[in-house]
Design a protein around this motif. Structure first.
Motif, PDB file in Angstrom:
ATOM      1  N   GLU A 122      18.436  14.176  97.884  1.00 34.38           N
ATOM      2  CA  GLU A 122      18.184  15.522  98.024  1.00 34.38           C
ATOM      3  C   GLU A 122      18.239  16.012  99.123  1.00 34.38           C
ATOM      4  OE1 GLU A 122      17.662  18.569  96.609  1.00 34.38           O
ATOM      5  OE2 GLU A 122      16.773  17.902  94.413  1.00 34.38           O
ATOM      6  N   ASP A 123      18.287  17.415  99.603  1.00 34.27           N
ATOM      7  CA  ASP A 123      18.662  17.835 100.357  1.00 34.27           C
ATOM      8  C   ASP A 123      17.668  19.297 100.629  1.00 34.27           C
ATOM      9  OD1 ASP A 123      19.849  19.951  98.809  1.00 34.27           O
ATOM     10  OD2 ASP A 123      21.731  20.661 100.522  1.00 34.27           O
ATOM     11  N   ASP A 126      24.718  20.224  95.465  1.00 32.14           N
ATOM     12  CA  ASP A 126      25.464  21.044  96.240  1.00 32.14           C
ATOM     13  C   ASP A 126      25.158  20.602  97.417  1.00 32.14           C
ATOM     14  OD1 ASP A 126      26.563  22.893  94.887  1.00 32.14           O
ATOM     15  OD2 ASP A 126      24.802  23.432  93.993  1.00 32.14           O
ATOM     16  N   GLY A 127      25.242  20.607  98.855  1.00 30.22           N
ATOM     17  CA  GLY A 127      24.490  19.824 100.076  1.00 30.22           C
ATOM     18  C   GLY A 127      24.199  18.098 100.214  1.00 30.22           C
ATOM     19  N   ASP A 132      21.360  15.244  93.326  1.00 31.45           N
ATOM     20  CA  ASP A 132      21.038  16.072  93.393  1.00 31.45           C
ATOM     21  C   ASP A 132      23.132  16.570  93.894  1.00 31.45           C
ATOM     22  OD1 ASP A 132      20.953  18.749  93.891  1.00 31.45           O
ATOM     23  OD2 ASP A 132      21.565  18.724  95.851  1.00 31.45           O
TER      24      ASP A 132
HETATM   25 MG    MG Z   1      20.997  21.114  96.829  1.00 29.69          MG
END
Ligand code: MG
Ligand code: BG6
Length: 216
Positions: A169-170, A10-11, A8
């Motif tokens: 993943e976040d 973002d983050g 993923d």
């Molecule tokens: Mg994310």
């Protein structure tokens, strides 16, 4: 053994999750929605732009038409893009570049699986694109996480069977999506302990033993 890792964005690779929040907050303030908080922003992790807008609007008490909603989402995206203009490699999260290099050295393919339609711009501005083999993002998909589509497309592009893919993943929605695709998962970020991933670490830097995660 894992043959491809799908990150993923973002983050996970970059701290743009903060910029998303700032852009939504600016829109919320302009709409007089003062109740929109960091906690609400957690519900926006991993989900599409339009669903993220619904999170903001649910904190106010005004109804908007579909047309108005599209205009509001565009307005937020313009604020976000303005913020992205000035980003560089300094937004890359700790351990991300080292992890991508390590995977390359091991002959493991690297993909990105992100809901964001701004993925190509972020990968170019941060210089991360040189470590990425294939990108699947909001520009490729019709359904957003927790639907597995974004990871299924990434696996197709990487030519890797799902059981040999690991998703990093976040977001809870992203981990559900990875599981629905029959892929292994590694949860990172501030809520890594609550994501119910197969493996977990606070950051990419904090992964204890990549041999275990990569099933070597
Ligand atoms: Mg994310
Ligand atoms: C995800 C973010 O990566 O991308 C979400 O976690 C965001 O918060 C989504 O809404 C869509 O991003 P964009 O850049 O296409 O608006």
């Amino acid at each position: 053994m894992i043959k491809s890792v799908i990150f993923d964005l973002d983050g996970v690779l970059v701290s743009t999750d903060e910029l998303h929040y700032n852009a939504w907050k600016k829109l919320a303030d302009e709409l007089g929605i003062t109740e929109f908080t960091k906690e609400d922003n957690e519900k926006q992790r991993g989900v599409s732009r339009m669903e993220s807008l619904e999170v903001v609007l649910s904190k106010g008490n005004k109804e908007y038409s579909e047309e108005e909603k599209i205009a509001l989402a565009d307005r937020k995206n313009n604020y976000y893009i303005e913020m992205l203009e000035s980003i560089d490699e300094s937004v890359i999260l700790g351990g991300a570049t080292e992890t991508l290099k390590m995977l390359r050295e091991r002959g493991i393919k690297v993909g990105v699986g992100s809901a964001s339609k701004n993925t190509p711009m972020i990968l170019a501005k941060t210089g991360l694109e040189k470590y990425i083999d294939k990108v699947s993002c909001g520009l490729d998909t019709t359904k957003s996480k927790p639907d597995p589509e974004v990871f299924v497309i990434a696996a197709q592009k990487l030519e890797t069977p799902h059981e040999e893919c690991l998703v990093v993943e976040d977001s809870a929605a992203g981990i559900v999506a990875a599981k629905a695709a029959g892929m292994k998962s590694l949860g990172v970020g501030p809520y890594y302990e609550t994501l119910k991933a197969d493996y977990e670490a606070r950051t990419l830097k904090a992964v204890d033993d990549w041999n275990i995660v990569l099933d070597v």
